[in-house]
Enzyme design. Structure first.
Site, PDB file in Angstrom:
ATOM      1  N   SER A   1      -3.466   2.534  -9.338  1.00 17.37           N
ATOM      2  CA  SER A   1      -4.316   3.727  -9.391  1.00 17.37           C
ATOM      3  C   SER A   1      -4.944   3.810 -10.777  1.00 17.37           C
ATOM      4  O   SER A   1      -4.373   3.293 -11.751  1.00 17.37           O
ATOM      5  CB  SER A   1      -3.465   4.981  -9.162  1.00 17.37           C
TER       6      SER A   1
ATOM      7  N   ILE B   1      -9.959   8.892  -3.824  1.00 13.03           N
ATOM      8  CA  ILE B   1     -10.264   8.470  -2.457  1.00 13.03           C
ATOM      9  C   ILE B   1      -9.858   9.593  -1.498  1.00 13.03           C
ATOM     10  O   ILE B   1      -8.751  10.131  -1.599  1.00 13.03           O
ATOM     11  CB  ILE B   1      -9.476   7.175  -2.095  1.00 13.03           C
TER      12      ILE B   1
ATOM     13  N   TYR C   1       4.177   9.504 -11.149  1.00  8.42           N
ATOM     14  CA  TYR C   1       3.239   8.684 -10.362  1.00  8.42           C
ATOM     15  C   TYR C   1       2.505   7.690 -11.271  1.00  8.42           C
ATOM     16  O   TYR C   1       2.408   6.490 -10.958  1.00  8.42           O
ATOM     17  CB  TYR C   1       2.246   9.621  -9.674  1.00  8.42           C
ATOM     18  N   ALA C   2       2.013   8.181 -12.428  1.00 13.66           N
ATOM     19  CA  ALA C   2       1.277   7.306 -13.352  1.00 13.66           C
ATOM     20  C   ALA C   2       2.179   6.184 -13.867  1.00 13.66           C
ATOM     21  O   ALA C   2       1.747   5.033 -13.971  1.00 13.66           O
ATOM     22  CB  ALA C   2       0.728   8.122 -14.521  1.00 13.66           C
ATOM     23  N   ALA C   3       3.451   6.521 -14.163  1.00 12.96           N
ATOM     24  CA  ALA C   3       4.389   5.495 -14.654  1.00 12.96           C
ATOM     25  C   ALA C   3       4.621   4.437 -13.573  1.00 12.96           C
ATOM     26  O   ALA C   3       4.654   3.235 -13.863  1.00 12.96           O
ATOM     27  CB  ALA C   3       5.708   6.131 -15.065  1.00 12.96           C
ATOM     28  N   SER C   4       4.745   4.872 -12.316  1.00 13.25           N
ATOM     29  CA  SER C   4       4.972   3.900 -11.232  1.00 13.25           C
ATOM     30  C   SER C   4       3.755   2.993 -11.056  1.00 13.25           C
ATOM     31  O   SER C   4       3.875   1.787 -10.847  1.00 13.25           O
ATOM     32  CB  SER C   4       5.306   4.610  -9.913  1.00 13.25           C
ATOM     33  N   LYS C   5       2.560   3.578 -11.185  1.00 10.74           N
ATOM     34  CA  LYS C   5       1.344   2.790 -10.972  1.00 10.74           C
ATOM     35  C   LYS C   5       1.061   1.866 -12.161  1.00 10.74           C
ATOM     36  O   LYS C   5       0.489   0.785 -12.007  1.00 10.74           O
ATOM     37  CB  LYS C   5       0.148   3.719 -10.711  1.00 10.74           C
TER      38      LYS C   5
ATOM     39  N   ASN D   1       0.805  -1.226   0.000  1.00 11.06           N
ATOM     40  CA  ASN D   1       0.000   0.000   0.000  1.00 11.06           C
ATOM     41  C   ASN D   1       0.838   1.277   0.000  1.00 11.06           C
ATOM     42  O   ASN D   1       0.375   2.308  -0.478  1.00 11.06           O
ATOM     43  CB  ASN D   1      -0.921  -0.033   1.234  1.00 11.06           C
TER      44      ASN D   1
END
Ligand code: NAI
Length: 254
Positions: free
Chosen positions: A149, A195, A162-166, A97
């Site tokens: 995500s 969220i 962030y998008a690349a990691s997710k 998480n």
């Protein structure tokens, strides 16, 4: 077939949640404890959130322990998992998480913004999967749940790191599901939408309103909405489900 209540399906299971001192992780830890699971959780440091959670979890009566452990550090993750196996006997479920944001447009994004995100969001998932697969293989069962995500599939301006990691988490999840399915180890991802947590509190109201306008269920999500999906993917109610991405977004990405 004998009916087993949802409550009893999680009773006595040993669950590990990374980055659980607050937000979604905290609610996941509490809900599992409420359902009778034993909960090991990690946090970066001992603070009021960390000790408060440990105390609250203990009120449910199961085995509970918090570990100070930086999820982005490979050696620390291996050491912490070994300690957890020593303390709990086994690990049935891992919930990856822990996560951070370092939002910026690509023109302004620094190399550090990129590296921090990759280390905390993506490498941590590798670190912890490596740390738990041996005990899970020995037990001939396991469920790994990775927090991705909706931006991991749809992208988002200002969040390329962030998008690349997710997105990376999704590729990793599917690969691990293929590699370890024969060992009865399942690996799934959850893709939450919007969220309400400390992480999203930072966003300006106009951005929140724009997201809200796109959500058919006309409300933001709660950590409980995500935790409910974790309960399902952890339990044998999902025993024939692996390599999937379960989107929890009120219909935002339909
Ligand atoms: P949050 O910021 O409230 O909580 C994140 C937790 O991770 C904190 O307790 C933090 O201390 C911990 N953490 C950060 N770096 C760590 C490290 N190196 N080692 C150990 N723990 C670390 O965020 P939130 O909203 O609860 O997010 C939880 C997860 O859900 C994250 O992976 C996030 O990317 C993901 N997510 C959140 C969404 C949202 O709308 N809030 C949407 C989609 C995904």
């Amino acid at each position: 077939m004998k009916k087993i209540s949802v409550m009893n399906r999680l009773k006595g299971m040993n669950i590990v949640v990374t980055g659980a001192a607050r937000g979604i992780g905290r609610v996941i830890a509490l809900m599992f404890a409420e359902y009778g699971a034993n909960v090991a959780f990690t946090g970066r440091k001992i603070d009021d959130n960390f000790t408060g959670l440990e105390q609250k979890l203990k009120t449910f009566g199961g085995k509970v322990k918090g570990y100070v452990s930086d999820a982005s550090d490979f050696e620390v993750a291996q050491k912490t998992a070994t300690e957890i196996v020593k303390d709990f006997g086994s690990i049935d479920v891992l919930i990856n998480n822990a996560g951070i944001t370092r939002d910026n447009l690509i023109l302004r994004m620094s190399e550090k913004d990129w590296d921090d995100i990759m280390n905390v969001n993506l490498k941590s998932v590798f670190n912890w999967t490596k740390a738990v697969i041996r005990p899970m293989m020995k037990a001939r069962k396991g469920s790994i749940i990775n927090m991705s995500s909706v931006v991991g599939t749809g992208g988002n301006a200002g969040q390329s790191n962030y998008a690349a990691s997710k997105a990376g988490i999704i590729g990793f999840t599917k690969s691990i599901a293929k590699e370890l399915g024969s060992r009865n180890i399942r690996c799934n991802a959850i893709a939450p939408g919007f969220i309400e947590t400390e992480m999203t509190k930072k966003l300006p109201q106009n951005v929140i309103d724009e997201w809200l306008a796109k959500i058919p269920l006309k409300r933001t999500g709660t950590p409980e909405d995500v935790a409910n999906a974790c309960l399902f993917l952890a339990s044998d109610l999902s025993s024939y489900i692996t390599g999937q991405v379960l989107t929890v977004d009120g219909g935002m990405t339909i």
